[in-house]
Structures are given as C-alpha cells and as structure tokens.
Design a protein around this motif. Structure first.
Motif, short mmCIF file in Angstrom:
data_model
loop_
_atom_site.label_atom_id
_atom_site.label_comp_id
_atom_site.label_asym_id
_atom_site.label_seq_id
_atom_site.Cartn_x
_atom_site.Cartn_y
_atom_site.Cartn_z
N LEU A 125 34.47 -2.25 -91.58
CA LEU A 125 34.25 -2.01 -90.05
C LEU A 125 34.58 -0.81 -89.56
O LEU A 125 35.53 -0.26 -90.01
CB LEU A 125 36.01 -3.28 -89.79
CG LEU A 125 36.03 -3.99 -90.21
CD1 LEU A 125 37.22 -5.09 -89.85
CD2 LEU A 125 34.31 -5.47 -89.49
N ASP A 126 33.75 -0.57 -88.36
CA ASP A 126 34.50 0.71 -87.82
C ASP A 126 35.56 0.89 -86.79
O ASP A 126 35.28 0.48 -85.90
CB ASP A 126 32.94 1.64 -87.11
CG ASP A 126 33.23 2.86 -86.76
OD1 ASP A 126 34.52 3.27 -86.60
OD2 ASP A 126 32.71 2.98 -85.75
N LEU A 127 36.42 0.58 -87.42
CA LEU A 127 37.95 0.65 -86.15
C LEU A 127 37.73 1.52 -85.09
O LEU A 127 38.54 1.69 -84.45
CB LEU A 127 39.12 0.18 -87.15
CG LEU A 127 39.04 -0.24 -88.54
CD1 LEU A 127 40.87 -0.29 -88.98
CD2 LEU A 127 38.44 -1.87 -87.79
N GLY A 128 37.47 2.71 -85.34
CA GLY A 128 37.48 3.58 -84.15
C GLY A 128 36.19 3.28 -82.77
O GLY A 128 36.13 3.05 -81.99
N SER A 129 35.11 1.94 -83.28
CA SER A 129 33.99 1.55 -82.72
C SER A 129 34.99 0.41 -81.44
O SER A 129 35.43 -0.60 -82.01
CB SER A 129 32.71 0.96 -82.82
OG SER A 129 32.41 0.27 -82.32
N SER A 130 33.94 0.84 -80.40
CA SER A 130 34.43 -0.54 -79.59
C SER A 130 34.20 -1.70 -79.28
O SER A 130 34.39 -3.00 -78.46
CB SER A 130 34.26 -0.05 -77.77
OG SER A 130 33.08 0.83 -77.91
N ALA A 131 32.80 -1.43 -80.41
CA ALA A 131 32.60 -3.01 -80.53
C ALA A 131 33.13 -3.61 -81.85
O ALA A 131 32.67 -5.15 -81.80
CB ALA A 131 31.14 -3.12 -81.19
N VAL A 132 33.71 -2.88 -82.34
CA VAL A 132 35.12 -3.87 -83.19
C VAL A 132 36.46 -3.89 -82.50
O VAL A 132 37.22 -5.26 -82.78
CB VAL A 132 35.13 -2.50 -84.43
CG1 VAL A 132 35.82 -3.23 -85.81
CG2 VAL A 132 33.67 -2.99 -84.63
N THR A 133 37.23 -2.67 -82.09
CA THR A 133 38.54 -3.07 -81.45
C THR A 133 38.50 -2.49 -79.90
O THR A 133 37.78 -1.80 -79.80
CB THR A 133 39.58 -1.75 -81.88
OG1 THR A 133 39.72 -0.65 -81.90
CG2 THR A 133 39.13 -1.64 -83.91
#
Length: 172
Positions: A125-133
């Motif tokens: 999970l790319d936790l820096g991505s707005s699609a994820v967090t």
C-alpha cells in the motif's frame, strides 16, 4: 559492538527467530554496532549479511494509539464501507520537546500483511498516495480510504517517530 569484535547475547525476551528483531528499550548502550544475520538451510551453505547500527543517547518518543471504536468498526469488520483511521499521540515529554522547538519529530507509517505464524510482509500500500489515505504517511494520524484493504486479510500498521537522534515506534 564495532571494534570490540565480540558477539552479544540477546535479551531472553527477544525472539531471535522472528521476522522482525525487536530489542527492548535500553538493550544497547550508545555506540556503534554491527548487526549480522545468517540464514542457512540443510541443503545450501549459510549466507550472512550485516549492517552498521548507531545507537545514540536521547529521548525516544513513546507513541500511543487510540483504540478503534468497536461499535464503529466491529470485531470482524462487518461494515467495509467505513474507513479505517488511526489516531496517535506522543508522551508528554516528547510533545513538550516539540512544542518548545527543541525537536521536530518526523513521522513514517508502514503497512504489513500478517500471514500464517505471524510472518509479516509489506502490504504494497502506498500510504503516501491520496488514492490510499486521506492523511498521507508522514503525520501522527493515518486514515485509509474505503476499499483499499483486502477483505479477510490481517494487517499491522507501524508508526515510526524520529527526531533529535532518537526514534520510537508503535503498532496498531
């Protein structure tokens, strides 16, 4: 310890066979160390890798996770449309150091999938991505977008807080 050339015994409470080696606070005095890992199987020759580690004296922040509300999330994640959100706080001393400007704490979130026997692997999970967090991976709180977690999977989230040559972490 580097230069000393002698191996150290691990504290009794440390599981040397775990996927992640976690030493209790205060296990190592400040200084330079070399950490080595040797992997072997019956069929192949052992392989060893090592890395340098510097332990510095300083205040390590203590991270506290607020509990997830059981009524909102349920023990078996019965309402997958709700997002998962973690809220954390630092201990009073660490918060005071930051408020005074003596330390600027840096935050880093990581996500792991927990498999059979508790073995962890990065969740991808790319936790820096707005699609994820909705919060990103560099703050004290983490809010995942609905639908990014795989139903039935078990996850572990780690927050590492670093600053002034010290680090602390917590998991939820």
């Amino acid at each position: 310890r580097s230069g000393a050339g002698e191996a150290m015994d691990l504290p009794a409470e440390v599981d040397s066979a775990a996927a992640v080696l976690e030493l209790p606070a205060g296990s190592l005095e400040p200084g330079e160390y070399t950490v080595a890992l040797t992997v072997s199987t019956g069929a192949l020759a052992p392989a060893t890798a090592s890395v340098g580690l510097t332990v510095v004296a300083g205040p390590a922040p203590a991270v506290t996770f607020a509990p997830l509300a059981r009524a909102k999330y349920g023990a078996t994640w019965e309402e997958p449309a709700l997002r998962v959100a973690f809220s954390t706080t630092l201990d009073d001393d660490s918060a005071a150091l930051e408020a005074s400007g003596a330390v600027a704490w840096a935050y880093r979130w990581e996500a792991f999938v927990v498999g059979a026997g508790g073995v962890r692997s990065f969740a991808g999970l790319d936790l820096g991505s707005s699609a994820v967090t909705t919060t990103g991976a560099a703050g004290p709180n983490l809010a995942l977008v609905s639908g990014v977690l795989t139903p039935g999977a078990t996850y572990a989230f780690r927050l590492t807080v670093e600053g002034a040559g010290a680090a602390g972490w917590g998991e939820g």
